[in-house]
Design a protein around this motif. Structure first.
Motif, PDB file in Angstrom:
ATOM      1  N   ASP A   1       1.022  -1.096  -0.169  1.00 16.87           N
ATOM      2  CA  ASP A   1      -0.070  -0.082   0.033  1.00 16.87           C
ATOM      3  C   ASP A   1       0.824   1.147   0.105  1.00 16.87           C
ATOM      4  O   ASP A   1       0.609   2.198  -0.424  1.00 16.87           O
ATOM      5  N   VAL A   2       1.842   1.314   0.635  1.00 18.92           N
ATOM      6  CA  VAL A   2       2.787   2.278   0.603  1.00 18.92           C
ATOM      7  C   VAL A   2       3.454   2.589  -0.659  1.00 18.92           C
ATOM      8  O   VAL A   2       3.897   3.680  -0.967  1.00 18.92           O
ATOM      9  N   TYR A   3       3.970   1.518  -1.196  1.00 20.91           N
ATOM     10  CA  TYR A   3       4.520   1.382  -2.657  1.00 20.91           C
ATOM     11  C   TYR A   3       3.444   2.219  -3.594  1.00 20.91           C
ATOM     12  O   TYR A   3       3.784   2.823  -4.484  1.00 20.91           O
ATOM     13  N   VAL A   4       2.191   1.605  -3.555  1.00 20.16           N
ATOM     14  CA  VAL A   4       1.131   2.226  -4.335  1.00 20.16           C
ATOM     15  C   VAL A   4       0.891   3.881  -4.117  1.00 20.16           C
ATOM     16  O   VAL A   4       0.958   4.524  -5.202  1.00 20.16           O
ATOM     17  N   GLN A   5       0.988   4.240  -2.998  1.00 15.72           N
ATOM     18  CA  GLN A   5       0.876   5.688  -2.597  1.00 15.72           C
ATOM     19  C   GLN A   5       1.977   6.410  -3.038  1.00 15.72           C
ATOM     20  O   GLN A   5       1.986   7.314  -3.871  1.00 15.72           O
ATOM     21  N   TYR A   6       3.155   5.939  -3.071  1.00 17.07           N
ATOM     22  CA  TYR A   6       4.450   6.453  -3.369  1.00 17.07           C
ATOM     23  C   TYR A   6       4.421   6.735  -4.991  1.00 17.07           C
ATOM     24  O   TYR A   6       4.750   7.949  -5.379  1.00 17.07           O
ATOM     25  N   TYR A   7       4.311   5.838  -5.814  1.00 16.23           N
ATOM     26  CA  TYR A   7       4.302   5.589  -7.068  1.00 16.23           C
ATOM     27  C   TYR A   7       3.169   6.539  -7.516  1.00 16.23           C
ATOM     28  O   TYR A   7       3.361   7.094  -8.619  1.00 16.23           O
ATOM     29  N   ASP A   8       2.188   6.791  -7.073  1.00 19.47           N
ATOM     30  CA  ASP A   8       0.941   7.336  -7.519  1.00 19.47           C
ATOM     31  C   ASP A   8       1.422   8.911  -7.417  1.00 19.47           C
ATOM     32  O   ASP A   8       1.294   9.834  -8.372  1.00 19.47           O
ATOM     33  N   ALA A   9       2.100   9.245  -6.188  1.00 15.43           N
ATOM     34  CA  ALA A   9       2.858  10.728  -6.096  1.00 15.43           C
ATOM     35  C   ALA A   9       3.788  11.007  -7.179  1.00 15.43           C
ATOM     36  O   ALA A   9       3.860  12.003  -7.545  1.00 15.43           O
ATOM     37  N   VAL A  10       4.671  10.020  -7.501  1.00 14.89           N
ATOM     38  CA  VAL A  10       5.832  10.104  -8.281  1.00 14.89           C
ATOM     39  C   VAL A  10       4.933  10.447  -9.763  1.00 14.89           C
ATOM     40  O   VAL A  10       5.284  11.333 -10.487  1.00 14.89           O
ATOM     41  N   GLY A  11       4.037   9.632 -10.158  1.00 14.86           N
ATOM     42  CA  GLY A  11       3.323   9.909 -11.405  1.00 14.86           C
ATOM     43  C   GLY A  11       2.578  11.531 -11.469  1.00 14.86           C
ATOM     44  O   GLY A  11       2.485  11.988 -12.404  1.00 14.86           O
ATOM     45  N   LYS A  12       2.075  11.775 -10.270  1.00 14.78           N
ATOM     46  CA  LYS A  12       1.473  13.349 -10.333  1.00 14.78           C
ATOM     47  C   LYS A  12       2.777  14.077 -10.301  1.00 14.78           C
ATOM     48  O   LYS A  12       2.341  15.189 -10.932  1.00 14.78           O
ATOM     49  N   ALA A  13       3.592  14.039  -9.692  1.00  9.66           N
ATOM     50  CA  ALA A  13       4.921  14.949  -9.892  1.00  9.66           C
ATOM     51  C   ALA A  13       5.232  14.997 -11.471  1.00  9.66           C
ATOM     52  O   ALA A  13       5.555  16.074 -12.020  1.00  9.66           O
ATOM     53  N   VAL A  14       5.511  13.741 -11.791  1.00 14.03           N
ATOM     54  CA  VAL A  14       5.672  13.806 -13.458  1.00 14.03           C
ATOM     55  C   VAL A  14       4.677  14.858 -14.335  1.00 14.03           C
ATOM     56  O   VAL A  14       5.180  15.594 -15.101  1.00 14.03           O
TER      57      VAL A  14
END
Length: 268
Positions: free
Chosen positions: A137-150
């Motif tokens: 779940d933490v990885y899902v949240q993290y990579y969601d944030a990375v995508g939003k940053a991009v």
């Protein structure tokens, strides 16, 4: 060409060395290009009550920029200095981030995700935040944030894109699809990522990103730059020889460099 685009100095609160010490070390090492890229000031937590040493104070930001550009001119006959910022992506604070980015004539801006809310996932003092959480779940949240940053369009490249693995916390199930989705967003946006060699001195003992992710970048034509993420002058270029060897072994022949927010590819 020998470059190092990711460095931090004493103003950030958790590094040592003045900017000029990094410049002098870069000259000593024979660097062709040196990127100065300290952390953006904190926007979403109160520095007075949060853990100490997280980032430079807001009133230090203009002094950082002024000194960096002064050194760029002072040492221009000895080393090519590029002035940058590691601009943390904080969901919900996009307007504040954009204001800082637009306020100064950066050569480049690194987009990095350190915070999930008020939790800095890169801070060893906050490892207890993993307790009771499902790592997936933490990885899902993290990579969601990375995508939003991009997708903000604020950044020239994404820093240590899989830094979530820094302390060795990994889900039992595969997260390749999460990593690939983040890299697909990078490719679609037309920006780059970095190979950040500092992971070799972290508990995970692996660069950011992994070889598998680098191979995916090569297949997808995603450009890369390199950085040591040095927090002390003596760590400038640390492990970058291994980083270059790894990239060349995969098949990369060029590195991304930046001036005035424009990317130029150079031969390794």
């Amino acid at each position: 060409m020998l470059i190092d685009y990711h460095t931090h100095h004493v103003r950030c609160g958790h590094a040592s060395g003045e900017l000029e010490e990094y410049v002098q070390k870069g000259v000593e090492l024979g660097l062709t290009q040196l990127g100065l890229s300290d952390h953006m000031p904190l926007l979403h937590v109160d520095p007075a009550t949060y853990l100490p040493g997280m980032a430079m104070a807001m009133d230090e930001l203009p002094r950082y920029v002024e000194e960096a550009f002064r050194l760029q001119q002072q040492y221009k006959s000895q080393i090519d200095i590029r002035v940058g910022l590691e601009g943390d992506y904080i969901e919900g604070y996009e307007q504040d981030i954009e204001r800082i980015i637009r306020a100064y004539p950066w050569d480049y801006v690194i987009g990095s995700v350190h915070f999930l809310g008020e939790w800095d996932i890169s801070d060893y003092r906050q490892l207890d935040k993993w307790n009771g959480r499902d790592p997936y779940d933490v990885y899902v949240q993290y990579y969601d944030a990375v995508g939003k940053a991009v997708r903000t369009g604020f950044y020239d490249y994404i820093g240590h894109i899989d830094v979530i693995k820094r302390f060795g916390y990994k889900p039992e199930q595969s997260v390749e699809h999460l990593e690939n989705q983040a890299l697909d967003a990078v490719r679609a946006s037309g920006i780059a990522i970095e190979l950040n060699a500092s992971g070799l001195r972290m508990p995970v003992k692996e660069m950011f990103p992994s070889r598998r992710m680098l191979e995916y970048c090569f297949q997808q034509g995603i450009p890369l730059t390199i950085g040591s993420d040095a927090h002390q002058p003596e760590r400038l270029t640390q492990y970058l020889d291994q980083a270059v060897d790894l990239l060349q072994d995969i098949g990369f022949t060029e590195l991304a460099t930046f001036r005035q927010r424009q990317r130029t590819m150079i031969r390794m």
